[in-house]
Motif scaffolding. Structure first.
Motif, PDB file in Angstrom:
ATOM      1  N   PRO A 168     -20.091 -43.799  57.183  1.00 29.00           N
ATOM      2  CA  PRO A 168     -19.760 -44.544  58.393  1.00 29.00           C
ATOM      3  C   PRO A 168     -18.364 -44.157  58.843  1.00 29.00           C
ATOM      4  CG  PRO A 168     -19.449 -45.929  56.500  1.00 29.00           C
ATOM      5  CD  PRO A 168     -20.026 -44.625  55.994  1.00 29.00           C
ATOM      6  N   GLY A 169     -17.965 -44.598  59.996  1.00 30.68           N
ATOM      7  CA  GLY A 169     -16.670 -44.144  60.483  1.00 30.68           C
ATOM      8  C   GLY A 169     -15.838 -45.216  61.150  1.00 30.68           C
ATOM      9  N   GLY A 170     -14.536 -45.151  60.930  1.00 36.29           N
ATOM     10  CA  GLY A 170     -13.560 -45.889  61.714  1.00 36.29           C
ATOM     11  C   GLY A 170     -12.589 -44.846  62.227  1.00 36.29           C
ATOM     12  N   THR A 171     -12.790 -44.376  63.442  1.00 40.83           N
ATOM     13  CA  THR A 171     -12.175 -43.138  63.905  1.00 40.83           C
ATOM     14  C   THR A 171     -11.816 -43.255  65.374  1.00 40.83           C
ATOM     15  OG1 THR A 171     -13.504 -41.940  62.274  1.00 40.83           O
ATOM     16  CG2 THR A 171     -12.577 -40.614  64.028  1.00 40.83           C
ATOM     17  N   SER A 172     -10.944 -42.348  65.873  1.00 44.06           N
ATOM     18  CA  SER A 172     -10.527 -42.344  67.268  1.00 44.06           C
ATOM     19  C   SER A 172     -10.347 -40.908  67.721  1.00 44.06           C
ATOM     20  CB  SER A 172      -9.215 -43.122  67.425  1.00 44.06           C
ATOM     21  OG  SER A 172      -8.968 -43.486  68.765  1.00 44.06           O
ATOM     22  N   HIS A 173     -10.340 -40.718  69.037  1.00 37.30           N
ATOM     23  CA  HIS A 173     -10.145 -39.372  69.583  1.00 37.30           C
ATOM     24  C   HIS A 173      -9.233 -39.417  70.793  1.00 37.30           C
ATOM     25  CE1 HIS A 173     -11.052 -35.112  70.063  1.00 37.30           C
ATOM     26  NE2 HIS A 173     -10.938 -35.353  71.360  1.00 37.30           N
ATOM     27  N   MET A 174      -8.446 -38.346  70.949  1.00 34.04           N
ATOM     28  CA  MET A 174      -7.590 -38.216  72.135  1.00 34.04           C
ATOM     29  C   MET A 174      -7.643 -36.788  72.647  1.00 34.04           C
ATOM     30  SD  MET A 174      -3.733 -38.098  70.478  1.00 34.04           S
ATOM     31  CE  MET A 174      -4.024 -39.331  69.201  1.00 34.04           C
ATOM     32  N   VAL A 175      -7.471 -36.649  73.957  1.00 37.05           N
ATOM     33  CA  VAL A 175      -7.312 -35.351  74.606  1.00 37.05           C
ATOM     34  C   VAL A 175      -6.075 -35.441  75.482  1.00 37.05           C
ATOM     35  CG1 VAL A 175      -8.274 -33.684  76.235  1.00 37.05           C
ATOM     36  CG2 VAL A 175      -9.773 -34.811  74.596  1.00 37.05           C
ATOM     37  N   VAL A 228      -2.923 -27.711  75.710  1.00 40.74           N
ATOM     38  CA  VAL A 228      -4.051 -28.641  75.575  1.00 40.74           C
ATOM     39  C   VAL A 228      -4.188 -29.051  74.113  1.00 40.74           C
ATOM     40  CG1 VAL A 228      -6.518 -29.003  75.967  1.00 40.74           C
ATOM     41  CG2 VAL A 228      -5.223 -27.471  77.479  1.00 40.74           C
ATOM     42  N   LEU A 229      -4.425 -30.320  73.889  1.00 41.77           N
ATOM     43  CA  LEU A 229      -4.638 -30.867  72.548  1.00 41.77           C
ATOM     44  C   LEU A 229      -5.926 -31.685  72.531  1.00 41.77           C
ATOM     45  CD1 LEU A 229      -2.158 -32.607  70.174  1.00 41.77           C
ATOM     46  CD2 LEU A 229      -4.070 -33.944  71.041  1.00 41.77           C
ATOM     47  N   SER A 230      -6.753 -31.423  71.534  1.00 47.00           N
ATOM     48  CA  SER A 230      -7.934 -32.248  71.264  1.00 47.00           C
ATOM     49  C   SER A 230      -7.855 -32.656  69.801  1.00 47.00           C
ATOM     50  CB  SER A 230      -9.216 -31.456  71.540  1.00 47.00           C
ATOM     51  OG  SER A 230     -10.367 -32.277  71.429  1.00 47.00           O
ATOM     52  N   MET A 231      -7.811 -33.967  69.528  1.00 46.75           N
ATOM     53  CA  MET A 231      -7.512 -34.450  68.178  1.00 46.75           C
ATOM     54  C   MET A 231      -8.387 -35.650  67.831  1.00 46.75           C
ATOM     55  SD  MET A 231      -3.822 -35.835  66.828  1.00 46.75           S
ATOM     56  CE  MET A 231      -3.699 -37.198  65.664  1.00 46.75           C
ATOM     57  N   THR A 232      -9.046 -35.547  66.692  1.00 47.98           N
ATOM     58  CA  THR A 232      -9.802 -36.663  66.141  1.00 47.98           C
ATOM     59  C   THR A 232      -9.069 -37.166  64.908  1.00 47.98           C
ATOM     60  OG1 THR A 232     -11.813 -35.523  66.857  1.00 47.98           O
ATOM     61  CG2 THR A 232     -12.095 -37.470  65.481  1.00 47.98           C
ATOM     62  N   THR A 233      -8.904 -38.483  64.812  1.00 45.12           N
ATOM     63  CA  THR A 233      -8.040 -39.078  63.793  1.00 45.12           C
ATOM     64  C   THR A 233      -8.716 -40.304  63.205  1.00 45.12           C
ATOM     65  OG1 THR A 233      -5.843 -40.061  63.448  1.00 45.12           O
ATOM     66  CG2 THR A 233      -6.803 -40.318  65.630  1.00 45.12           C
ATOM     67  N   THR A 234      -8.505 -40.569  61.900  1.00 43.39           N
ATOM     68  CA  THR A 234      -9.331 -41.581  61.247  1.00 43.39           C
ATOM     69  C   THR A 234      -8.688 -42.176  60.004  1.00 43.39           C
ATOM     70  OG1 THR A 234     -11.557 -41.959  60.316  1.00 43.39           O
ATOM     71  CG2 THR A 234     -10.506 -39.867  59.816  1.00 43.39           C
ATOM     72  N   VAL A 235      -9.110 -43.411  59.679  1.00 42.46           N
ATOM     73  CA  VAL A 235      -8.875 -43.984  58.344  1.00 42.46           C
ATOM     74  C   VAL A 235     -10.201 -44.106  57.600  1.00 42.46           C
ATOM     75  CG1 VAL A 235      -6.716 -45.205  58.814  1.00 42.46           C
ATOM     76  CG2 VAL A 235      -8.916 -46.333  59.317  1.00 42.46           C
ATOM     77  N   PRO A 253      -5.939 -50.487  64.513  1.00 41.05           N
ATOM     78  CA  PRO A 253      -5.835 -50.139  63.089  1.00 41.05           C
ATOM     79  C   PRO A 253      -7.183 -50.010  62.398  1.00 41.05           C
ATOM     80  CG  PRO A 253      -5.375 -52.471  63.391  1.00 41.05           C
ATOM     81  CD  PRO A 253      -5.484 -51.868  64.769  1.00 41.05           C
ATOM     82  N   GLN A 254      -8.247 -50.487  63.040  1.00 42.17           N
ATOM     83  CA  GLN A 254      -9.576 -50.322  62.461  1.00 42.17           C
ATOM     84  C   GLN A 254     -10.027 -48.868  62.487  1.00 42.17           C
ATOM     85  OE1 GLN A 254      -8.944 -51.787  65.385  1.00 42.17           O
ATOM     86  NE2 GLN A 254     -10.491 -51.309  66.925  1.00 42.17           N
ATOM     87  N   SER A 255      -9.349 -48.028  63.250  1.00 48.38           N
ATOM     88  CA  SER A 255      -9.833 -46.673  63.484  1.00 48.38           C
ATOM     89  C   SER A 255      -8.948 -45.577  62.920  1.00 48.38           C
ATOM     90  CB  SER A 255     -10.011 -46.445  64.993  1.00 48.38           C
ATOM     91  OG  SER A 255     -11.000 -47.310  65.516  1.00 48.38           O
ATOM     92  N   SER A 256      -7.640 -45.674  63.079  1.00 52.65           N
ATOM     93  CA  SER A 256      -6.774 -44.590  62.629  1.00 52.65           C
ATOM     94  C   SER A 256      -5.389 -45.134  62.332  1.00 52.65           C
ATOM     95  CB  SER A 256      -6.678 -43.483  63.692  1.00 52.65           C
ATOM     96  OG  SER A 256      -5.895 -43.899  64.801  1.00 52.65           O
ATOM     97  N   GLY A 257      -4.522 -44.272  61.807  1.00 53.75           N
ATOM     98  CA  GLY A 257      -3.166 -44.700  61.521  1.00 53.75           C
ATOM     99  C   GLY A 257      -2.427 -43.723  60.647  1.00 53.75           C
ATOM    100  N   VAL A 258      -1.181 -44.064  60.316  1.00 56.57           N
ATOM    101  CA  VAL A 258      -0.358 -43.175  59.502  1.00 56.57           C
ATOM    102  C   VAL A 258      -0.903 -43.059  58.080  1.00 56.57           C
ATOM    103  CG1 VAL A 258       1.671 -43.703  60.884  1.00 56.57           C
ATOM    104  CG2 VAL A 258       1.261 -44.981  58.789  1.00 56.57           C
TER     105      VAL A 258
END
Length: 581
Positions: free
Chosen positions: A396-403, A411-418, A88-93
């Motif tokens: 600054p960032g609290g973020t995550s990435h998935m492939v 193919v999906l490349s997605m960066t997601t963040t709070v 939850p420090q990085s991304s979420g709904v």
């Protein structure tokens, strides 16, 4: 009692505070070299489909969806739902996202924009105090003014309607179960729970992360979140309307209106929100085509960085060559100078993206690389550029990435963040609210009244560094996808990985694990101890003194197509894995 190393986050806090005190775009990024116990690379291989993401529980949920016949976007919904719980420090709904999607059947590459928007009541003075000076950074972050309308779930819903193969309502089962029954707190989450980042000491965070005896959760403890399970149940049943109308939306509005410097969000702002969809922003790089999201993402900046490097000989060199790293750093400085000055929400300001990505303009920027570092480079004058005020965005960032690559070749490349660590530190209904609006320039105008491209405004989307990438060959066949969290350093992290993979022909895991170097202005923040012998003193002789820094490290994830399957990589600096079947 579990032992928690608080030092990296304590240093991160010091960097953030220094940044806030300066109220200027001095880069806060940095990274601590990984502990010796961490692997030097984290690789995975799969014949048919693969997920590379920041937590093994999230990856397992995604792979389960793929095995059930789901598409890459189906798996992404499941991965995001779990990440919002276990990371939850990085991304979420409660946050936002950028997504690039390749549809193997139609051969189209689409960019989805789930960036948060400012409320109608947000003016240029959003982060100015009564004295007309910028608010202290963390005062702004912790305030109700920092939260924009969340867009990640609405974006995922739009993409899933177009590319999904499974029912939306069934994609949240693993996340709901983990939230209801509990999950084991990871060392990285524990590190942030026990950090001195102000959000970790917010009343909501303390209540969430405290055990019945009053002590904080630590690595190995089991954490349950029934409120989040209930929220996911509503999203599964109702789709994005569960967040953008009704009780949850009202809860977000009410929470942002509390405390000092309250926000102005209303249900009307939520009702007005819609994600954006458009063809991806693509440009050639040597024998490849590189695709990213559109403005105001970091895509244009990343593509300009590649375009500058295309006019150098970096590809004939390698990771042991000091000149290669010098060229990389100089291209980074030029890329950031333009990105910081020109990029904003194109719905509100004129952004000269075609001019920035014109090969002739990029060649003119590459000609400035020189033999030594020289002073801070200024922005250029691409075709279509207008005068702008200087930017003052602490980011600054609290973020995550998935492939994710599915069995059909999507193919999906997605960066997601709070945005920051635990977003604004405020929670409703089991999730943290974003502080995404602090990505706007705190100083909206220059002394002469010229507005910054990234100044706040009603319903405006703040500039982002997120730049998920998909790469194709000259025949339009998928080659690789990658991306990273890291605040403004995302551009440098992604650029490094692309150079390592495309130019230096490294395996994907090795390209992700290359030393990080973020060159911005006169700052050269790097993993000094990870460079090959001779590189650091050689760069110093060219006017680049690399310095250790402490901040959000990279969290690169990538997948490459190989003749016999898929090669995945996860950044050894974090907890992610690359797995498939």
């Amino acid at each position: 009692m579990a032992c928690v190393d608080r030092r990296p986050v304590g240093r991160l806090l010091a960097v953030f505070l220094a940044l806030a005190a300066l109220a200027a775009p001095t880069p806060p990024w940095a990274q601590e070299p990984p502990p010796a116990s961490e692997p030097s690379v984290k690789a995975g291989f799969a014949r048919h489909a693969m997920v590379a993401a920041a937590n093994p529980l999230a990856v397992a949920a995604g792979v389960k969806v793929l095995k059930a016949g789901g598409s890459a976007i189906d798996a992404a919904v499941a991965v995001q739902a779990v990440l919002g719980l276990v990371e939850p420090q990085s991304s979420g709904v409660g946050g936002g996202s950028y997504l690039v999607y390749y549809d193997a059947k139609t051969k189209k590459t689409i960019a989805y924009d789930g960036r948060e928007i400012a409320p109608a009541g947000a003016g240029p003075d959003l982060f100015l105090g009564a004295d007309r000076k910028p608010l202290p950074f963390f005062t702004a972050v912790l305030s109700g003014r920092s939260t924009g309308v969340p867009g990640a779930i609405a974006m995922l819903s739009l993409a899933q309607k177009e590319h999904g193969r499974l029912a939306w309502k069934g994609l949240f089962a693993d996340a709901e179960r983990l939230a209801r029954d509990g999950f084991v707190v990871s060392p990285r989450l524990s590190m942030f729970i026990h950090s001195r980042i102000p959000q970790a000491s917010s009343p909501d965070a303390i209540a969430y992360f405290s055990k019945p005896d009053g002590t904080r959760m630590a690595a190995g403890d089991v954490l349950k979140n029934p409120a989040y399970a209930a929220t996911l149940g509503r999203i599964a049943a109702e789709g994005p309307s569960a967040l953008l109308s009704g009780k949850i939306a009202q809860d977000i509005v009410d929470r942002t209106h509390q405390g000092d410097y309250p926000g102005t969000l209303t249900l009307a702002d939520f009702n007005a929100y819609s994600p954006h969809e458009a063809p991806a922003l693509c440009r050639p790089y040597r024998a490849y085509e590189v695709c990213t999201p559109n403005d105001p993402s970091g895509g244009a900046g990343l593509l300009e960085g590649l375009g500058i490097l295309a006019h150098t000989d970096i590809a004939s060199r390698g990771p042991k060559d000091p000149q290669a790293w010098f060229e990389f750093a100089q291209a980074s400085r030029l890329m950031y100078a333009d990105r910081d000055y020109f990029i904003g929400d194109p719905a509100f300001v004129s952004v000269p993206t075609p001019g920035l990505l014109d090969p002739k303009y990029e060649a003119s920027r590459a000609a400035l690389i020189g033999e030594t570092a020289g002073p801070t480079p200024s922005h250029g004058e691409p075709h279509g550029a207008l005068a702008r005020g200087p930017d003052a965005t602490p980011e600054p960032g609290g973020t995550s990435h998935m492939v994710i690559v599915d069995a059909e070749g999507d193919v999906l490349s997605m960066t997601t963040t709070v945005e920051s660590i635990f977003g604004s530190g405020r929670m409703v209904d089991g999730f943290f609210l974003n502080n995404q609006l602090t990505d706007f320039s705190f100083n909206p105008k220059a002394p002469d009244g010229t507005a910054a491209a990234n100044a706040p405004g009603p319903h405006k989307r703040p500039r982002s560094s997120m730049a998920p990438v998909i790469v194709f060959d000259q025949k339009g066949q998928f080659v690789a996808a990658l991306g990273s969290p890291g605040g403004p350093a995302i551009l440098a992290y992604n650029l490094k990985a692309l150079v390592g993979f495309l130019d230096w022909k490294l395996p994907m895991p090795e390209a992700l694990a290359l030393p990080n170097l973020i060159a911005h202005g006169d700052n050269y923040i790097a993993e000094v101890d990870k460079f090959p012998a001779g590189v650091v003193p050689a760069l110093a002789a060219r006017g680049m003194t690399l310095k250790h820094g402490f901040g959000e490290d990279s969290g690169l994830h990538g997948v490459a197509r190989r003749p016999n399957g898929l090669e995945g990589g996860a950044d050894p600096r974090r907890e992610g894995v690359a797995q498939g079947y």
